[in-house]
Motif scaffolding. Structure first.
Motif, PDB file in Angstrom:
ATOM      1  N   LEU A 186       0.821  -1.215   0.000  1.00  0.00           N
ATOM      2  CA  LEU A 186       0.000   0.000   0.000  1.00  0.00           C
ATOM      3  C   LEU A 186       0.853   1.262   0.000  1.00  0.00           C
ATOM      4  O   LEU A 186       0.411   2.318  -0.437  1.00  0.00           O
ATOM      5  CB  LEU A 186      -0.901   0.022   1.228  1.00  0.00           C
ATOM      6  N   LYS A 212       3.025   1.848  -1.863  1.00  0.00           N
ATOM      7  CA  LYS A 212       3.266   2.209  -3.255  1.00  0.00           C
ATOM      8  C   LYS A 212       1.959   2.240  -4.026  1.00  0.00           C
ATOM      9  O   LYS A 212       1.881   1.747  -5.146  1.00  0.00           O
ATOM     10  CB  LYS A 212       4.221   1.198  -3.875  1.00  0.00           C
ATOM     11  N   ALA A 213       0.931   2.766  -3.403  1.00  0.00           N
ATOM     12  CA  ALA A 213      -0.339   2.891  -4.095  1.00  0.00           C
ATOM     13  C   ALA A 213      -0.863   4.305  -3.870  1.00  0.00           C
ATOM     14  O   ALA A 213      -0.614   4.894  -2.825  1.00  0.00           O
ATOM     15  CB  ALA A 213      -1.337   1.860  -3.562  1.00  0.00           C
ATOM     16  N   PRO A 214      -1.568   4.839  -4.859  1.00  0.00           N
ATOM     17  CA  PRO A 214      -2.059   6.213  -4.723  1.00  0.00           C
ATOM     18  C   PRO A 214      -3.289   6.285  -3.825  1.00  0.00           C
ATOM     19  O   PRO A 214      -4.365   6.653  -4.266  1.00  0.00           O
ATOM     20  CB  PRO A 214      -2.391   6.598  -6.159  1.00  0.00           C
ATOM     21  N   VAL A 215      -3.135   5.907  -2.582  1.00  0.00           N
ATOM     22  CA  VAL A 215      -4.244   5.963  -1.635  1.00  0.00           C
ATOM     23  C   VAL A 215      -4.643   7.437  -1.457  1.00  0.00           C
ATOM     24  O   VAL A 215      -3.768   8.289  -1.352  1.00  0.00           O
ATOM     25  CB  VAL A 215      -3.806   5.363  -0.281  1.00  0.00           C
ATOM     26  N   PRO A 216      -5.943   7.719  -1.438  1.00  0.00           N
ATOM     27  CA  PRO A 216      -6.360   9.112  -1.241  1.00  0.00           C
ATOM     28  C   PRO A 216      -5.705   9.689   0.020  1.00  0.00           C
ATOM     29  O   PRO A 216      -5.594   8.993   1.025  1.00  0.00           O
ATOM     30  CB  PRO A 216      -7.875   9.004  -1.058  1.00  0.00           C
ATOM     31  N   ASP A 217      -5.311  10.950  -0.043  1.00  0.00           N
ATOM     32  CA  ASP A 217      -4.572  11.552   1.065  1.00  0.00           C
ATOM     33  C   ASP A 217      -5.279  11.392   2.402  1.00  0.00           C
ATOM     34  O   ASP A 217      -4.668  11.076   3.410  1.00  0.00           O
ATOM     35  CB  ASP A 217      -4.348  13.043   0.792  1.00  0.00           C
ATOM     36  N   SER A 218      -6.594  11.612   2.370  1.00  0.00           N
ATOM     37  CA  SER A 218      -7.306  11.583   3.637  1.00  0.00           C
ATOM     38  C   SER A 218      -7.353  10.178   4.228  1.00  0.00           C
ATOM     39  O   SER A 218      -7.578  10.006   5.420  1.00  0.00           O
ATOM     40  CB  SER A 218      -8.723  12.111   3.461  1.00  0.00           C
ATOM     41  N   MET A 219      -7.136   9.180   3.387  1.00  0.00           N
ATOM     42  CA  MET A 219      -7.212   7.813   3.893  1.00  0.00           C
ATOM     43  C   MET A 219      -5.834   7.271   4.274  1.00  0.00           C
ATOM     44  O   MET A 219      -5.726   6.177   4.811  1.00  0.00           O
ATOM     45  CB  MET A 219      -7.820   6.889   2.838  1.00  0.00           C
ATOM     46  N   LYS A 220      -4.796   8.027   3.980  1.00  0.00           N
ATOM     47  CA  LYS A 220      -3.453   7.503   4.221  1.00  0.00           C
ATOM     48  C   LYS A 220      -3.209   7.245   5.700  1.00  0.00           C
ATOM     49  O   LYS A 220      -3.707   7.967   6.565  1.00  0.00           O
ATOM     50  CB  LYS A 220      -2.415   8.484   3.705  1.00  0.00           C
ATOM     51  N   PRO A 233      -6.384   5.509   8.761  1.00  0.00           N
ATOM     52  CA  PRO A 233      -7.685   5.116   8.211  1.00  0.00           C
ATOM     53  C   PRO A 233      -7.593   3.915   7.286  1.00  0.00           C
ATOM     54  O   PRO A 233      -8.352   2.950   7.445  1.00  0.00           O
ATOM     55  CB  PRO A 233      -8.138   6.357   7.440  1.00  0.00           C
ATOM     56  N   ILE A 234      -6.642   3.943   6.368  1.00  0.00           N
ATOM     57  CA  ILE A 234      -6.586   2.843   5.405  1.00  0.00           C
ATOM     58  C   ILE A 234      -6.217   1.541   6.119  1.00  0.00           C
ATOM     59  O   ILE A 234      -6.662   0.463   5.750  1.00  0.00           O
ATOM     60  CB  ILE A 234      -5.607   3.151   4.251  1.00  0.00           C
TER      61      ILE A 234
END
Lengths: 198, 191, 437, 372, 190
Positions: B157, B159-167, B170-171
């Motif tokens: 993860l 190296k994945a474009p996780v939405p900023d708010s979920m980084k 949360p994720i």
């Protein structure tokens, strides 16, 4: 004024669960209904308040070398008091919360406050800090429980609030729902904190 | 209860993290890298086994006979704290290599509710001495397994474009939720 | 017996039909040549001529810049008109010597020795001073390659006649038209290196060349022609060695000589033969000019330094607008922005692509389809390296084998997401080399 | 001066960027993510057609609901995140179809809709969208629904309309679920048949219990029916033949690879053969493994979900491990788990350890020499 | 050294005070807790066997209570049936009439899935058991008369089977020890 701030910081700015990521286990385990969340929050607030008071009073008597064991004893005592009292007078709730009452001992919020605040500040400040953190903790629990109970049972505080043909999304009150709700809530908080899209 | 049943139950069906919600702080905190996850897992298995053993003895040979059950919480938490200190010291002296690998994680374990949790559950479910020890081992293994799985997933993860708010937190929780969904498959095992 | 091959690889359209039947034509002295000082692996050559000086064909204009380097020779008779930066077929601007034709072709003195009597060292010296380097693409100085460090015994020479790059047919034509010279070149290599056996590897899509070479080596006991499966990158050094001998070149920068093998290109063998026998410097080579849009695709024997624009002129007009020019083959060659770049010792081809063949796509997200992993002849994880490099996880890229990449381009060829894998891996490879220093 | 020459002269001046410069290679297969995805959609069509044939237009309707929900959800999220909207790449369509395929045709309309939304939003886009989701979104959607609305999803199966072709056009109304739950699914019957404690209990208490069990066993569809799909069940998973047809297309197009499905199915076959009987090892009839393979979601799962590129291992060796693991978990859950169907959880559980599989099955580079 | 002794003493002192406080509070709450539990069981017994007035504990392989009416006649029995459900044991209090027919049941303790198996505590489910005999206490699929809970067959089967087994056991126990105590004082006189 500053005392009020000491208290309100725990609500949102330094919310123990959402911001500092402390006390996660109970936030997930007992948040399947608002009632449980309030019960847990109350118990934790009581312990937090009492241990904050006692520790800030005793802080000069306790040598720093053994402060952690001493804090633990103090906290554990209050936890046991809460445990026994709830068992006697709030039998149902006590049953629902199960082992998470004794586990308040290892709730990082409480030891964290003892170490970071009560061990360094005077009694009055510590009282307000304790109340603030306790309420913040309770608020977080209730927030998670609100969504879980609403979605998972169609109820709030045990009262049906959804339309009659609403199909409860059971997974919300199951274990995965706890993680997902907290995760998405945390994401939502982040989103609200910094409004730039994404 | 057979060993096998106990093992499957503690590792998968009633996994400490995913169904009992115990030990979440280290689960989220130490699952960023695979190496540290393995180290933490080993340390937890070790301490949980020791704690299960000693707290059972305390409960059955001190608290119960002297009618001091109300001191359970204090006794257990102090025992665990002392135990962790002791273990740390012993490992440091006896096995410096192991200490190097586990050292940083040991202090964290004192406030790991999984350790106190396993001790209390052993007593509540009236497990025998041997069962308690095994329960400690298997619960620790269950914790380690999900910790390692989580670390593997989180390394990807990164190296994945996780939405900023979920980084970050949360994720991790969402991922834990999805893991718990997969672990629902173990629910209702009839063994 | 089936065809020999290696694990992994892809099967692109070989597109050789355009030029494989075009006999090698001699392209005369051009009006102007641009001879880059860096046509090979190693230190660039150092000029020894000045602007205004007249030079003969084959005269040395630059000396080797070090042990791993080669001298450069003038490829025409004329006057040095400029020394400066010129477009280089690798896409960059590089130092080169420009020579303008003044006279008819006037060569330096050549010889015709009974070269068989020369000692290996004398032969090597002739190859060195003729400026021969690998003509397949990399351009490693041949004399250096033939001098393994002490303790490393070479037992096998492999002549690389695979020419697995699509479109290219220069080596194919050479094997048909200069087969004996190539064989002689191979024998020279064997003598210099002291090798006991040799293989000539030829891909299955050149049956005429296979037959021809097989006939030729019929009487030789220690030289075999190996027919290789039609698969890209069959001609990559490590893959060719594996297909012929089942030996694996060690990874992490291992060299073929560590397992007793030297691989030389067909063109190199020819150049070495001519250098040893006639002392002829390497001033010309065969280049394939091809592409769907080229009216008359050809294989031309041209002087080093001839500009691509001149070559294209003699192949007639293009049938459609040129959109991309590739120096070398389409899999590993360089796309260049201008036809002003010159032919170098390593230019095997000039491929012109029209709009349709050179469509480029947006890079999309990797969907982990693993096609790149399946085709990688080096057994690497290209998609993982690319992601690691993107997120600057250099350790991860190293673990996934970034430094072992041979840049064959198989991964990018098959990638449905059009990810520029070779580019990402190259960045990682460079960064890793830098970090290891 | 030829036309060409003029052009070249022009180039010679200074027009440096006349020709496009890109990194090598300069040839490609010209495939695209889009074509890969739409091929999968295409491959799923036979199963959908069989579904419509067997269960009426409602099967199509539910599938369409699922697809629309998935596509809209993806578009909405990408719009909110101000990203390029890529719903036309077909991946959301696949997810929507697969979610709907996992439920019986009597499910209410909101079942595929909610499932697709969960699959796309939580299963895929929280992780950054296509290519980054660690677990198969469609399966997550399914688990979400199964765990949330068991009464609508786990209730059983509905009979087919195979006896009345005319039913195809008229079955648009929402039938009450309870009316349609006529019997247990084949897997549920198999499950109770092989539960020894259950069988023993029954025999002790009721002498005629064996007879009841025999009747239930007799109601198991024959293997031919299971293979062709002439049975009740979920929309997309009833016909092994249709699923195989699509999978062959994908295999031919090199979109799915043989290792995962083969080892998955083979493992299930072997394990059910060995452990399937109630009288100890190898006591099961040779037919039992076929039931396990053709009944339920195994074919759909093995051919279309376990092979999902994003969530399966990178390496060939890894795919073998993955396939065997899926098969093993499926059998374990079917035999001792609480759900009759284990495929979903098996694949999800194996998805979880894909990073670990990848790590431990990394191929050695060509010519690998170990570090000293 | 004395420093460490001092540390130890302080810690000991704190622990001692804590223990003392806890002991005091324990003294206050323990009776209430015990009373709560007793009340809970009594209530449950009265719910499942409303005919009875008082209950009398009988130790046996399956321990049970005799339900006695005002005159001390046995009107039925209550006992615990423990079944292994979907995610743990399910404890059911069963009331049995004198004729070996279920009077009522109450699920005391369960950890089944909320909304599914947990519905076994609902009256819609438990009331089905009223007036059934041991053979009928089975779910319909197994040949009995109990309708399962939608989506939670395992729970329903676990509850039914545990009750059925316990009833069979009770029958055995009662047959072995003949019905006594119909007129306790007469027995004594004889």
């Amino acid at each position: 004024m500053s005392l009020i701030k000491e208290m309100t910081k725990g609500f949102f700015k330094e919310n123990p669960v959402f911001v500092m990521a402390l006390g996660l286990c109970p936030a997930l385990a007992v948040s399947s209904s608002i009632e449980n969340a309030i019960g847990m929050g109350g118990a934790a607030t009581f312990v937090l308040l009492c241990s904050n008071i006692l520790i800030s009073l005793l802080k000069n008597l306790i040598p720093s070398k053994i402060r952690i064991p001493c804090y633990i004893v103090v906290i554990a005592s209050f936890v046991t008091i809460v445990d026994m009292t709830m068992n006697a007078y709030l039998f149902e709730l006590h049953k629902n919360l199960g082992i998470f009452i004794p586990l308040i001992v290892v709730n990082c919020v409480i030891l964290g406050r003892a170490e970071a605040f009560a061990g360094r500040n005077n009694v009055v400040k510590s009282i307000f800090d304790g109340i603030g953190m306790g309420i913040g903790f309770t608020l977080a629990l209730v927030a998670v429980a609100f969504f879980r109970e609403l979605l998972g049972a169609g109820q709030l505080l045990g009262v049906n609030v959804m339309p009659a043909n609403y199909q409860p999304i059971l997974i919300a009150i199951l274990a995965p729902g706890a993680f997902l709700t907290l995760g998405l809530l945390l994401g939502l908080m982040n989103l609200l904190k910094k409004p730039e899209a994404d | 209860m057979g060993i096998f049943t106990l093992a499957i139950s503690a590792i998968f069906i009633n996994n400490f993290v995913l169904t009992r919600f115990l030990g979440l702080c280290p689960y989220i905190g130490v699952s960023k890298k695979l190496d540290s996850a393995i180290g933490m897992g080993m340390a937890v298995i070790f301490v949980m086994t020791m704690a299960s053993t000693i707290t059972w003895l305390i409960q059955n040979y001190i608290l119960n006979p002297f009618d001091l059950v109300y001191l359970q919480t204090i006794a257990f938490i102090l025992t665990i704290a002392t135990l962790v200190q002791f273990v740390e010291m012993v490992i440091q002296k006896m096995a410096p290599a192991l200490y190097k690998a586990l050292g940083v994680f040991l202090p964290l374990i004192t406030t790991n509710c999984a350790v106190l949790g396993v001790s209390i559950i052993n007593i509540n479910e009236q497990l025998s001495f041997v069962e308690s020890i095994l329960h400690g081992v298997f619960a620790g293994i269950g914790f380690t397994i999900v910790l390692i799985i989580m670390a593997g997933l989180r390394e990807n993860l990164e190296k994945a474009p996780v939405p900023d708010s979920m980084k970050g937190l949360p994720i991790s929780f969402v991922l834990a939720g999805l893991m718990a969904m997969a672990f629902l498959g173990f629910a209702g095992f009839q063994i | 017996m089936g065809f020999m091959t290696f694990p992994g690889g892809i099967h692109p359209d070989d597109n050789k039909r355009y030029s494989k039947d075009a006999k090698i034509e001699l392209y005369p002295q051009p009006d102007k040549v641009v001879i880059p000082l860096n046509q090979h692996i190693g230190a660039p050559a150092k000029t020894i001529v000045k602007v205004g000086e007249t030079v003969k064909t084959g005269q040395v204009i630059a000396e080797a810049g070090g042990f791993v380097s080669i001298p450069m020779h003038s490829s025409i008779t004329g006057k040095v008109s400029k020394i400066g930066r010129f477009p280089h077929p690798s896409g960059s601007m590089q130092m080169a010597v420009e020579i303008t034709k003044t006279d008819a072709d006037n060569w330096v003195d050549l010889v015709d020795d009974d070269y068989q009597t020369l000692t290996p060292d004398e032969m090597k010296e002739r190859i060195r001073s003729a400026g021969v380097c690998g003509m397949g693409g990399a351009g490693f100085p041949t004399a250096v390659k033939l001098s393994p460090p002490k303790g490393k015994d070479i037992d096998t020479i492999i002549i690389n006649g695979v020419e697995c790059e699509p479109y290219l047919t220069a080596d194919h034509r050479l094997m048909l038209e200069k087969s004996e010279d190539i064989l002689n070149g191979l024998k020279i290599f064997m003598k210099i290196a002291g090798a006991k056996q040799a293989y000539i590897g030829i891909e299955a899509n050149k049956p005429d060349a296979i037959d021809k070479m097989k006939n030729l080596v019929k009487s030789e006991t220690n030289i075999g022609v190996v027919a290789l499966k039609l698969k890209y990158p069959q001609g990559a050094e490590k893959q060719l060695i594996y297909a012929c001998t089942k030996r694996r070149v060690p990874n992490k920068g291992g060299l073929p000589l560590e397992i007793g093998v030297i691989v030389q290109n067909v063109g190199t063998a020819l150049a070495a033969y001519e250098a040893v026998r006639y002392k002829k410097p390497l001033i010309d080579r065969v280049v394939t000019i091809s592409g769907k849009i080229v009216q008359h695709p050809k294989n031309l024997q041209v002087r080093i330094g001839t500009q691509f624009s001149d070559l294209l002129e003699c192949c007639g007009d293009t049938t459609a607008e040129i959109s991309k020019i590739i120096s070398g083959g389409p899999m590993m060659g360089f796309a260049i922005s201008t036809l002003m770049a010159p032919v170098t010792k390593t230019s095997s081809g000039l491929i012109l692509l029209g709009k349709k063949e050179s469509r480029t796509y947006e890079e999309q997200t990797c969907i982990r389809c693993c096609r790149c992993v399946d085709v990688c002849p080096m057994n690497l994880l290209p998609s993982k390296i690319a992601i690691d490099v993107k997120y600057e996880d250099w350790d991860g890229a190293d673990e996934a084998g970034a430094s072992d990449c041979i840049k064959c381009g198989c991964c990018a060829y098959v990638c449905p997401a059009q990810i520029r894998l070779i580019q990402w891996i190259d960045i990682g490879k460079n960064k890793l080399t830098e970090m290891k220093k | 001066m030829s036309n060409n020459e003029k052009k070249l002269k022009q180039v010679g001046q200074n027009n440096q960027d006349l020709y496009s410069v890109t990194v090598s290679p300069h040839m490609s297969e010209y495939r695209s993510v889009k074509s890969v995805m739409w091929n999968v959609v295409f491959a799923l069509l036979p199963a959908l057609i069989v579904g419509i044939y067997l269960f009426g237009m409602r099967a199509l309707l539910l599938t369409v609901y699922g697809v629309i929900a998935a596509v809209l959800c993806e578009a909405l999220i990408q719009k909110l995140r101000k990203q390029p909207i890529t719903v036309n790449d077909g991946s959301a369509v696949i997810t929507g179809m697969l979610v709907a395929f996992n439920f019986h045709a009597a499910a209410p309309w909101w079942i595929p809709v909610l499932g697709s939304i969960f699959a796309i939003a939580i299963g895929k886009h929280v992780f950054g969208g296509l290519g980054h989701n660690p677990m198969n979104p469609a399966l997550l959607g399914r688990v979400f629904l199964v765990a949330s609305f068991p009464t609508y999803t786990a209730a059983g199966w509905i009979p087919t309309l195979r006896n009345s072709i005319s039913g195809i056009t008229s079955n648009m109304d929402i039938p009450a679920v309870t009316d349609l739950v006529s019997s247990a699914t084949p897997l549920a019957v198999i499950k109770s048949l092989r539960d020894p404690s259950f069988v023993n209990n029954i025999n002790e208490a009721f002498p005629n219990a064996s007879q009841i069990l025999m009747d239930e066993a007799a109601s198991l569809p024959t293997i031919q029916n299971l293979f062709w799909g002439n049975i009740g069940g979920c929309i997309g998973e009833v016909s092994a033949a249709a699923l195989l047809l699509g999978a062959l297309w994908l295999a031919w197009k090199r979109i799915i690879e043989w290792r995962i499905p083969t080892f998955f199915i083979l493992t299930v076959f072997v394990l059910t053969f060995i452990f399937g009987g109630i009288d100890g090892l190898f006591s099961a009839s040779i037919l039992l493994p076929f039931f396990h393979i053709f009944a339920g979601g195994l074919m759909l799962g093995a051919l279309y979900m376990a092979t999902d590129m994003v969530t399966s291992p990178l390496t060939k060796k890894g795919r073998i491990v993955f396939g065997i693991g899926c098969g093993f978990m499926t059998v374990v859950i079917r035999f001792v788990g609480g759900y009759p169907e284990g495929v979903t959880f098996a694949i999800l559980l194996m998805n979880l350890i894909v990073p670990l599989i990848d790590k431990h099955t990394r191929p050695k580079p060509f010519g690998f020499v170990p570090d000293k | 050294m004395s420093y460490y002794i001092r540390l130890g003493l302080i810690l000991f002192l704190i622990a001692a005070v804590a223990s003392a406080v806890l002991a005091f509070i324990n003294g206050l709450t323990e009776p209430i807790i015990i009373e709560n539990q007793i009340q809970l069981e009594i209530q449950a017994r009265q719910v499942v066997l409303p005919q009875a007035d008082t209950f009398e504990y009988v130790e046996d392989e399956l321990p049970y209570y005799r339900g006695l009416d005002e005159d001390g006649n046995i009107v039925g029995y209550t006992f615990m049936a423990v079944g292994s459900g979907y995610s743990g044991d399910i404890d059911t209090m069963v009331g049995l009439t004198d004729e070996m027919i279920v009077s009522n049941i109450q699920v005391i303790q369960q950890t089944e899935t909320p909304g599914l198996g947990a519905n076994c505590t609902r009256p819609e489910f438990t009331e089905q058991y009223q007036d059934l005999d041991a053979e009928q206490v089975k779910i319909e699929r197994d040949g009995g008369k109990v309708e399962t809970i939608t989506g939670a067959t395992i729970t329903a089967r676990a509850v039914s089977n545990s009750i059925s087994e316990a009833m069979i056991q009770m029958k055995k126990q009662l047959e072995a020890a003949p019905k006594i105590n119909i007129e306790p004082d007469i027995e004594e006189a004889a």
